[in-house]
Design an enzyme around this catalytic site. Sequence first.
Site, PDB file in Angstrom:
ATOM      1  N   CYS A   1       6.153   5.550   8.449  1.00 39.81           N
ATOM      2  CA  CYS A   1       5.346   5.422   7.224  1.00 39.81           C
ATOM      3  C   CYS A   1       6.251   5.537   6.009  1.00 39.81           C
ATOM      4  CB  CYS A   1       4.269   6.497   7.157  1.00 39.81           C
ATOM      5  SG  CYS A   1       3.309   6.342   5.631  1.00 39.81           S
TER       6      CYS A   1
ATOM      7  N   LEU B   1      -1.089   8.324   4.016  1.00 38.79           N
ATOM      8  CA  LEU B   1      -1.675   8.933   5.218  1.00 38.79           C
ATOM      9  C   LEU B   1      -2.946   9.734   4.946  1.00 38.79           C
ATOM     10  CD1 LEU B   1       1.579  10.150   7.073  1.00 38.79           C
ATOM     11  CD2 LEU B   1       0.347   7.993   7.367  1.00 38.79           C
TER      12      LEU B   1
ATOM     13  N   ASN C   1       0.844  -1.187   0.000  1.00 43.22           N
ATOM     14  CA  ASN C   1       0.000   0.000   0.000  1.00 43.22           C
ATOM     15  C   ASN C   1       0.878   1.235   0.000  1.00 43.22           C
ATOM     16  OD1 ASN C   1      -0.411   1.934   2.505  1.00 43.22           O
ATOM     17  ND2 ASN C   1       0.176  -0.073   3.341  1.00 43.22           N
TER      18      ASN C   1
ATOM     19  N   ASN D   1       5.999  -1.722  11.285  1.00 42.11           N
ATOM     20  CA  ASN D   1       5.278  -1.093  10.188  1.00 42.11           C
ATOM     21  C   ASN D   1       5.657  -1.857   8.908  1.00 42.11           C
ATOM     22  OD1 ASN D   1       3.827   0.773   8.568  1.00 42.11           O
ATOM     23  ND2 ASN D   1       4.302   2.408  10.011  1.00 42.11           N
TER      24      ASN D   1
END
Length: 310
Positions: free
Chosen positions: A133, A76, A72, A196
Amino acid sequence: MQETVDLSVDFAGLKLANPVFTASGTCGYADELSAFMDINRLGGFITKSITVMPRKGNATPRIVETDSGMLNAIGLANVGLDNFVKERLPVLEKFSAAVFVNVAGQTIADYVAVAERLSSEPAIAGFELNISCPNVAKGGISFGTEPENVTQITSAVKKAGGEKVLMVKLSPSVTDIAVTARAAVDAGADALSLVNTFTAMVIDIETRKPVLANRTGGLSGPAIKPIAVHLVNKVYNEVTRDSSVPILGLGGIRTASDAIEFILAGASAIATGTANFIEPDCAEKIVEGIKEYCTRNSVANIRDLTGSVG
Ligand SMILES: Cc1cc2nc3c(=O)[nH]c(=O)nc-3n(C[C@H](O)[C@H](O)[C@H](O)COP(=O)(O)O)c2cc1C
């Protein structure tokens, strides 16, 4: 056979009914999952990352399936702080599961602003600091890969967040995750979450272009599970074992046996992420599955299993 099993855990001072959470970005702001699962059956719930301003996220395509997982590059996308407080927080207030708000930003001041604004909200048990992220050009993973940056951002948000539990979400895309874990703990993290997603790429061989508009994305799902188990075990052995800092383990968990693996490796709690898209009630089923495992193996207390891999 164990007659009664105690699934409750002390997670950085929070008394949770059980060690099962849902992971940030895979269950929106809770309402999205309510039709499929009773969130009150879980120990905790983590919101999608919240930034000061609303974000549309990256251009599409921003997800693609891979063998045993997905990439993905959502970037955000979220409703922003004001809307979160006005529209989403009232929904979260009614849950008994501990609510963690995942906080993201482009600068340390952004993170601090979100934590400060939410620090006095009684519905929120804690923050999960997203410094990992891989899908944003500025901020994101860059905060989580340099130990000095981890120190700075963790101590700034710890101050801004008042009494709330601060959990720091670590990136697996580093040479030695124990170094960033240590930096977070030394700077005041009350808990760590790992992992993550892993930065990855899929190429369409006909167009000879990356499938994702962002070129790269974060790999999640069963493909990353054994690596995540190893990283949890490494951080547990090298950083948290002798401290009161618990680990939330995640990466490819879909079943109770996946969850037990993470707990044996050193996790005090676990979260389901990508699996929520395939089986939206898997977290609730995992609670039952852990209980069944403990009964079958004469484990009176789930806390005794943490880090007990031989
Ligand atoms: C579609 C998608 C969106 C995500 N969004 C976020 C996010 O906003 N913030 C965050 O910290 N992690 C986010 N993640 C990462 C997950 O919370 C989790 O750390 C990762 O996917 C590994 O767990 P899993 O293999 O069980 O999915 C996202 C993951 C996916 C698949």
